[in-house]
Design a protein around this motif. Sequence first.
Motif, PDB file in Angstrom:
ATOM      1  N   ALA A 167     -10.411   4.854   6.414  1.00  0.00           N
ATOM      2  CA  ALA A 167     -10.680   3.576   5.754  1.00  0.00           C
ATOM      3  C   ALA A 167      -9.713   2.497   6.223  1.00  0.00           C
ATOM      4  O   ALA A 167     -10.103   1.342   6.427  1.00  0.00           O
ATOM      5  CB  ALA A 167     -10.585   3.749   4.236  1.00  0.00           C
ATOM      6  N   ARG A 211      -8.286   8.183   3.619  1.00  0.00           N
ATOM      7  CA  ARG A 211      -7.644   6.872   3.621  1.00  0.00           C
ATOM      8  C   ARG A 211      -7.340   6.414   5.044  1.00  0.00           C
ATOM      9  O   ARG A 211      -7.424   5.217   5.357  1.00  0.00           O
ATOM     10  CB  ARG A 211      -6.359   6.894   2.791  1.00  0.00           C
ATOM     11  CG  ARG A 211      -5.772   5.496   2.562  1.00  0.00           C
ATOM     12  CD  ARG A 211      -4.434   5.513   1.851  1.00  0.00           C
ATOM     13  NE  ARG A 211      -4.470   6.364   0.686  1.00  0.00           N
ATOM     14  CZ  ARG A 211      -3.794   7.483   0.583  1.00  0.00           C
ATOM     15  NH1 ARG A 211      -3.027   7.901   1.575  1.00  0.00           N
ATOM     16  NH2 ARG A 211      -3.873   8.219  -0.511  1.00  0.00           N
ATOM     17  N   ARG A 221      -6.102  -4.261   3.960  1.00  0.00           N
ATOM     18  CA  ARG A 221      -6.274  -3.460   2.737  1.00  0.00           C
ATOM     19  C   ARG A 221      -5.693  -2.065   2.967  1.00  0.00           C
ATOM     20  O   ARG A 221      -6.016  -1.407   3.953  1.00  0.00           O
ATOM     21  CB  ARG A 221      -7.753  -3.362   2.367  1.00  0.00           C
ATOM     22  CG  ARG A 221      -8.344  -4.660   1.855  1.00  0.00           C
ATOM     23  CD  ARG A 221      -9.827  -4.516   1.573  1.00  0.00           C
ATOM     24  NE  ARG A 221     -10.580  -4.274   2.795  1.00  0.00           N
ATOM     25  CZ  ARG A 221     -11.853  -3.893   2.820  1.00  0.00           C
ATOM     26  NH1 ARG A 221     -12.494  -3.660   1.695  1.00  0.00           N
ATOM     27  NH2 ARG A 221     -12.480  -3.709   3.970  1.00  0.00           N
ATOM     28  N   ARG A 231      -6.088   0.572   0.999  1.00  0.00           N
ATOM     29  CA  ARG A 231      -6.981   1.589   0.440  1.00  0.00           C
ATOM     30  C   ARG A 231      -6.240   2.591  -0.440  1.00  0.00           C
ATOM     31  O   ARG A 231      -6.474   3.808  -0.376  1.00  0.00           O
ATOM     32  CB  ARG A 231      -7.767   2.286   1.543  1.00  0.00           C
ATOM     33  CG  ARG A 231      -8.591   1.344   2.401  1.00  0.00           C
ATOM     34  CD  ARG A 231      -9.436   0.354   1.603  1.00  0.00           C
ATOM     35  NE  ARG A 231     -10.227   0.939   0.547  1.00  0.00           N
ATOM     36  CZ  ARG A 231     -11.497   1.309   0.690  1.00  0.00           C
ATOM     37  NH1 ARG A 231     -12.088   1.140   1.867  1.00  0.00           N
ATOM     38  NH2 ARG A 231     -12.152   1.833  -0.316  1.00  0.00           N
ATOM     39  N   SER A 250      -7.684  -1.535  -4.545  1.00  0.00           N
ATOM     40  CA  SER A 250      -6.812  -1.327  -3.397  1.00  0.00           C
ATOM     41  C   SER A 250      -5.738  -2.400  -3.318  1.00  0.00           C
ATOM     42  O   SER A 250      -6.000  -3.591  -3.537  1.00  0.00           O
ATOM     43  CB  SER A 250      -7.638  -1.340  -2.102  1.00  0.00           C
ATOM     44  OG  SER A 250      -6.784  -1.309  -0.970  1.00  0.00           O
TER      45      SER A 250
END
Length: 451
Positions: free
Chosen positions: A319, A316, A305, A307, A277
């Motif tokens: 996440a 995504r 991050r 992702r 990532s």
Amino acid sequence: MHIGSVSIYDQSSVEGGIVTFKSILAMMEERLGMARSFTERLVHVPMKVDYPYWVSDPDFDLEYHVRHIALPKPGDWRQLWIQVARLVSRPLDLERPLWEFTVVEGLDNLDGIPAGSYAIVSKIHHCAIDGVSGQEITAAIHDLEPNTHLTDPPLVRTDNVPTGVELLGRAAVNSIRQPLRVPGLIRETIPALGRLAQVASKEDVHLPAVPGRVPATRFNQRVSPHRVISGKRFDLDEIKAIKNSVPGATINDAVLTICAGGIRRYLEHHGELPEESLTAMAPISVRAESEQSDAGNHVSAMVVRLRTDIADDVERLSAIHEASRESKELTNAIGARLMTDYTQFIPAATAALASRLATRLAANTTRPVVNCTISNVPGPQVPLYAASARLIDMYGFGPVGDGMALFIPVLSYCGGITIGVTSCREIMPDPERFMLCIEESFEELKANVSA
């Protein structure tokens, strides 16, 4: 290191339908006292024994700072972005107040924009403003109604430019005061370390990627002096619908997901997508309520991050929502302002050398600190007017440097959000492709949410 915006105006709200350059100069002149950044410049302490000071410029020349150009026909988006990139590529004069406005006429062929519109490209050094104080600049030159004139314009503050001896005197006083702040800073640091340890011990919090684990991309190398800039407008309600698809997600999470999807598609297009990532630095304002009118920069940052290792856009988003929550918890545990307070104890000359060394190292390492910067600055949701012309859209741009050649500014205004890109011309020769990838990311998220 300058930041700014491309603001596009419709002249149809103006009496007579035409805004003259003379009227823009007159509007600026009556509002110079509304923001300190307009008339203040830097003075440097001899031998750099202290940081520079702000003083009002006794030789201020408005016509130097406000310029006027026009695009040749047809006056389309591509011409505008190329011209903006050229303006942004030119350094500011450090001996004057650190800003320039360029009025750009001839915008007759922009999709979604009335013919005859014009733009103002504002370019301001980042040491003079941040996202919050930048809103002060926006408020200074805009009104809520057309045909508004100030009945009692604020006076421009004037200073006597200090001599070298006076600056050395200020530096001496400052060097005495600084150590007196150390005990208070230590008192704030000890509980912050305790909070950090408590947050880091939670099972649902993972430390963000650190240097050595962040993959390098084309955006993490040396930059040239040449820039590329572009942007695209999106509907705010559609982005809200995207963020509502994940419980607890924010508009910022949705924007980060759109940007991450665009970056992933762009690197895939060039066959350069890393398996790990990517990460982004997200600026955070640490400006206290009492500092709202202060000049300068009060910004820290958190690392998120992106992702980009996840192919599915909706997955995504979930996440990134979790990654943002973890980064916020860690940043809040330490305190974003506490991190910037420590930098004030670094001598000015040392800070300058350290900054140059850090950028050189970042450009030559195979494992950068972060991959890009994504800056989200919320704006007003009501129509604004400058010199009686209605503001239609605002697009941002920001600084790139060695090791960090991708800056994605996000601005919101009046029911819309604009996502832009600033990069190096040699590193990103195809900004239109990058913005197409951003648009594809948005469309896929929108389609999956409405399915």
